[in-house]
Design a protein around this motif. Structure first.
Motif, mmCIF file in Angstrom:
data_model
loop_
_atom_site.group_PDB
_atom_site.id
_atom_site.type_symbol
_atom_site.label_atom_id
_atom_site.label_comp_id
_atom_site.label_asym_id
_atom_site.label_seq_id
_atom_site.Cartn_x
_atom_site.Cartn_y
_atom_site.Cartn_z
ATOM 1 N N ASN A 243 -7.637 1.530 1.585
ATOM 2 C CA ASN A 243 -8.544 0.629 2.283
ATOM 3 C C ASN A 243 -7.809 -0.590 2.832
ATOM 4 O OD1 ASN A 243 -11.381 -0.197 2.963
ATOM 5 N ND2 ASN A 243 -10.870 -1.886 1.610
ATOM 6 N N GLN A 244 -7.042 -1.259 1.971
ATOM 7 C CA GLN A 244 -6.350 -2.465 2.425
ATOM 8 C C GLN A 244 -5.173 -2.143 3.341
ATOM 9 O OE1 GLN A 244 -7.413 -1.972 -0.657
ATOM 10 N NE2 GLN A 244 -8.220 -3.856 -1.578
ATOM 11 N N VAL A 245 -4.377 -1.124 2.988
ATOM 12 C CA VAL A 245 -3.192 -0.806 3.790
ATOM 13 C C VAL A 245 -3.591 -0.380 5.204
ATOM 14 C CG1 VAL A 245 -1.234 0.754 4.042
ATOM 15 C CG2 VAL A 245 -1.751 -0.214 1.803
ATOM 16 N N LEU A 246 -4.541 0.541 5.290
ATOM 17 C CA LEU A 246 -4.931 1.039 6.609
ATOM 18 C C LEU A 246 -5.632 -0.037 7.429
ATOM 19 C CD1 LEU A 246 -6.140 4.634 5.676
ATOM 20 C CD2 LEU A 246 -3.927 3.931 6.602
ATOM 21 N N LYS A 247 -6.460 -0.869 6.769
ATOM 22 C CA LYS A 247 -7.121 -1.942 7.507
ATOM 23 C C LYS A 247 -6.123 -3.002 7.975
ATOM 24 C CE LYS A 247 -11.895 -1.665 5.892
ATOM 25 N NZ LYS A 247 -13.001 -2.349 5.182
ATOM 26 N N ALA A 248 -5.070 -3.207 7.186
ATOM 27 C CA ALA A 248 -4.023 -4.135 7.620
ATOM 28 C C ALA A 248 -3.355 -3.628 8.892
ATOM 29 C CB ALA A 248 -2.991 -4.318 6.499
ATOM 30 N N MET A 249 -3.060 -2.326 8.946
ATOM 31 C CA MET A 249 -2.438 -1.755 10.140
ATOM 32 C C MET A 249 -3.399 -1.772 11.326
ATOM 33 S SD MET A 249 0.599 -1.235 9.220
ATOM 34 C CE MET A 249 1.200 -0.411 10.699
ATOM 35 N N LEU A 250 -4.683 -1.489 11.073
ATOM 36 C CA LEU A 250 -5.667 -1.562 12.150
ATOM 37 C C LEU A 250 -5.765 -2.981 12.697
ATOM 38 C CD1 LEU A 250 -8.579 0.689 10.813
ATOM 39 C CD2 LEU A 250 -7.122 1.127 12.804
ATOM 40 N N ALA A 251 -5.655 -3.973 11.824
ATOM 41 C CA ALA A 251 -5.711 -5.357 12.281
ATOM 42 C C ALA A 251 -4.503 -5.697 13.153
ATOM 43 C CB ALA A 251 -5.784 -6.305 11.082
ATOM 44 N N LEU A 252 -3.319 -5.180 12.796
ATOM 45 C CA LEU A 252 -2.142 -5.385 13.651
ATOM 46 C C LEU A 252 -2.349 -4.724 15.009
ATOM 47 C CD1 LEU A 252 1.065 -4.948 11.438
ATOM 48 C CD2 LEU A 252 0.248 -7.010 12.573
ATOM 49 N N ASN A 253 -2.900 -3.512 14.999
ATOM 50 C CA ASN A 253 -3.185 -2.826 16.264
ATOM 51 C C ASN A 253 -4.219 -3.608 17.074
ATOM 52 O OD1 ASN A 253 -3.066 -0.408 18.062
ATOM 53 N ND2 ASN A 253 -5.210 -0.215 17.456
ATOM 54 N N ASP A 254 -5.245 -4.144 16.418
ATOM 55 C CA ASP A 254 -6.252 -4.946 17.110
ATOM 56 C C ASP A 254 -5.632 -6.186 17.745
ATOM 57 O OD1 ASP A 254 -8.247 -3.182 16.510
ATOM 58 O OD2 ASP A 254 -9.122 -4.351 14.880
ATOM 59 N N THR A 255 -4.637 -6.762 17.081
ATOM 60 C CA THR A 255 -3.943 -7.921 17.645
ATOM 61 C C THR A 255 -3.257 -7.542 18.947
ATOM 62 O OG1 THR A 255 -3.541 -8.742 15.388
ATOM 63 C CG2 THR A 255 -2.276 -9.745 17.171
ATOM 64 N N ILE B 137 -3.469 -10.311 1.569
ATOM 65 C CA ILE B 137 -3.790 -11.140 0.403
ATOM 66 C C ILE B 137 -4.425 -10.281 -0.685
ATOM 67 C CG2 ILE B 137 -5.299 -12.998 -0.415
ATOM 68 C CD1 ILE B 137 -4.852 -14.344 2.347
ATOM 69 N N GLU B 138 -5.326 -9.364 -0.282
ATOM 70 C CA GLU B 138 -5.953 -8.469 -1.251
ATOM 71 C C GLU B 138 -4.918 -7.584 -1.947
ATOM 72 O OE1 GLU B 138 -8.852 -6.283 0.908
ATOM 73 O OE2 GLU B 138 -10.135 -8.005 1.302
ATOM 74 N N LEU B 139 -3.929 -7.127 -1.173
ATOM 75 C CA LEU B 139 -2.890 -6.270 -1.749
ATOM 76 C C LEU B 139 -1.956 -7.039 -2.674
ATOM 77 C CD1 LEU B 139 -1.875 -4.165 1.380
ATOM 78 C CD2 LEU B 139 -2.794 -3.233 -0.745
ATOM 79 N N GLY B 140 -1.762 -8.325 -2.395
ATOM 80 C CA GLY B 140 -0.786 -9.103 -3.146
ATOM 81 C C GLY B 140 0.624 -8.597 -2.946
ATOM 82 N N ALA B 141 0.864 -7.913 -1.814
ATOM 83 C CA ALA B 141 2.154 -7.268 -1.566
ATOM 84 C C ALA B 141 3.016 -8.083 -0.605
ATOM 85 C CB ALA B 141 1.926 -5.873 -0.984
ATOM 86 N N ASP B 142 4.309 -7.843 -0.657
ATOM 87 C CA ASP B 142 5.202 -8.305 0.397
ATOM 88 C C ASP B 142 5.135 -7.292 1.538
ATOM 89 O OD1 ASP B 142 5.858 -10.238 -1.405
ATOM 90 O OD2 ASP B 142 7.932 -9.589 -1.705
ATOM 91 N N VAL B 143 5.188 -7.783 2.765
ATOM 92 C CA VAL B 143 5.141 -6.901 3.926
ATOM 93 C C VAL B 143 6.297 -7.237 4.852
ATOM 94 C CG1 VAL B 143 3.711 -5.941 5.762
ATOM 95 C CG2 VAL B 143 2.616 -6.971 3.766
ATOM 96 N N ASP B 144 7.104 -6.226 5.141
ATOM 97 C CA ASP B 144 8.222 -6.399 6.072
ATOM 98 C C ASP B 144 7.794 -5.841 7.429
ATOM 99 O OD1 ASP B 144 9.313 -7.045 3.650
ATOM 100 O OD2 ASP B 144 10.697 -5.349 3.574
ATOM 101 N N ILE B 145 7.716 -6.696 8.445
ATOM 102 C CA ILE B 145 7.282 -6.281 9.778
ATOM 103 C C ILE B 145 8.480 -6.324 10.721
ATOM 104 C CG2 ILE B 145 5.658 -6.674 11.675
ATOM 105 C CD1 ILE B 145 4.208 -6.136 9.142
#
Length: 331
Positions: free
Chosen positions: A75-87, A208-216
């Motif tokens: 849920n969080q991972v895919l929505k994060a990617m969808l948000a990047l695509n929406d940007t 934030i929900e994931l609490g993960a580091d993200v390398d873009i």
């Protein structure tokens, strides 16, 4: 002698598809036809692999936090990617000569990125720019700049490529803000516009929900990725919220169609945007009723923060009666 331009990978893939479509499989095909078709299908797979390797796009590597090994909450991972695509979609739309008023799913498909299989390591997601041949003009008497490109030249930059650079520049500026230069990211965010900021805000929420580091990173330029820690994405969310960047202001003129002292809603018919509908504050209810069927100028607050939808919400800020409605105004 001037030679014709050589088709790039995009044009070559399209040509192979055309041949395969014209000569579909048939039980009565002889062995030569079957062999030729099999060879073309194999060639197409090789061309697709080459196309993906060279296509500009975003790579996001999620690790730590809620990520366990090579898995994480979809849920969080895919929505994060969808948000990047929406940007990216919002930035591409903003670059058009005549942006779409509402970014529906079919429009997102036209303007957004394409997902590709993830590469190995942690949870890695990748999206690439669509091939130039997929940018179709929408039905219009006038060609719109930025929506059509030469479909056979891979060297033509598609709008999504510029948008990817904007996203990465903004996220890079976020790291400088984390070390004390707060104005850097503010300057970048102010240039993006409401829809793109709303999408980046949703990306920050998911991280934030994931609490993960993200390398873009840009999957094609070989530069080091932008490493976002939870503290960085919280700064991104807080900056967008504090500056009110998910809101924009719009001034329009037209016919005031709806007025009520019970339902605090409005409709205004304009030349530029068609009919816009939204909410009215109680303080402007009387002004709204007075303006019914009149020619007005209104200032609207446009809010883009409404879940994962791009449909803007309009809120009336002010209304001024300019006069009686000209019956030929919309002719």
């Amino acid at each position: 002698m001037i030679e014709e331009p050589t088709p790039g990978l995009t044009g070559f893939m399209r040509d192979i598809d055309d041949v395969l479509a014209k000569h579909s499989k048939h039980p009565d095909d002889d062995w030569m036809t079957q062999s030729a078709r099999g060879g073309l299908e194999a060639l197409r797979e090789q061309v697709e692999d080459a196309w993906i390797d060279n296509r500009k796009g975003l790579r996001a590597r999620f690790h730590r936090g809620a990520i366990v090994g090579h898995t994480g909450p979809a849920n969080q991972v895919l929505k994060a990617m969808l948000a990047l695509n929406d940007t990216v979609v919002a930035l591409v739309n903003q670059s058009l000569e005549k942006p779409y008023k509402e970014l529906t799913d079919p429009i997102k498909e036209k303007l957004g990125l394409w997902v590709i299989p993830a590469t190995a390591g942690s949870v890695v997601m990748e999206m690439v720019c669509p091939p130039a041949s997929e940018l179709r003009p929408r039905s219009s008497k006038k060609e719109i700049s930025g929506q059509t490109v030469n479909p056979i030249l891979d060297t033509v930059q598609v709008p999504a490529e510029r948008a990817i650079d904007q996203v990465l520049d903004t996220l890079s500026s976020l790291l400088e803000s984390s070390t004390g230069n707060a104005l850097k990211v503010e300057d970048h965010l102010l240039k993006l516009g409401g829809p793109a900021n709303a999408a980046l805000g949703r990306f920050a929420d998911r991280c934030i929900e994931l609490g993960a580091d993200v390398d873009i990173s840009d999957r094609t330029d070989g530069e080091s990725p932008v490493v976002l820690r939870p503290i960085d994405v919280r700064l991104l969310r807080n900056t967008i919220t504090a500056l009110g960047l998910e809101e924009e202001f719009l001034t329009v003129e037209g016919e005031w169609l709806t007025a009520s002292d019970v339902r605090m809603v409005f409709d205004i018919r304009t030349k530029e945007y068609g009919v816009l509908s939204g909410a009215i504050p109680r303080s402007l209810a009387f002004d709204s009723m007075t303006a019914l069927k009149k020619f007005v100028q209104v200032e609207l607050v446009v809010r883009h923060k409404n879940g994962d939808s791009f449909a803007p919400r309009y809120h009336l800020k002010s209304i001024h009666i300019l006069g009686s409605m000209d019956p030929h105004y919309f002719d």
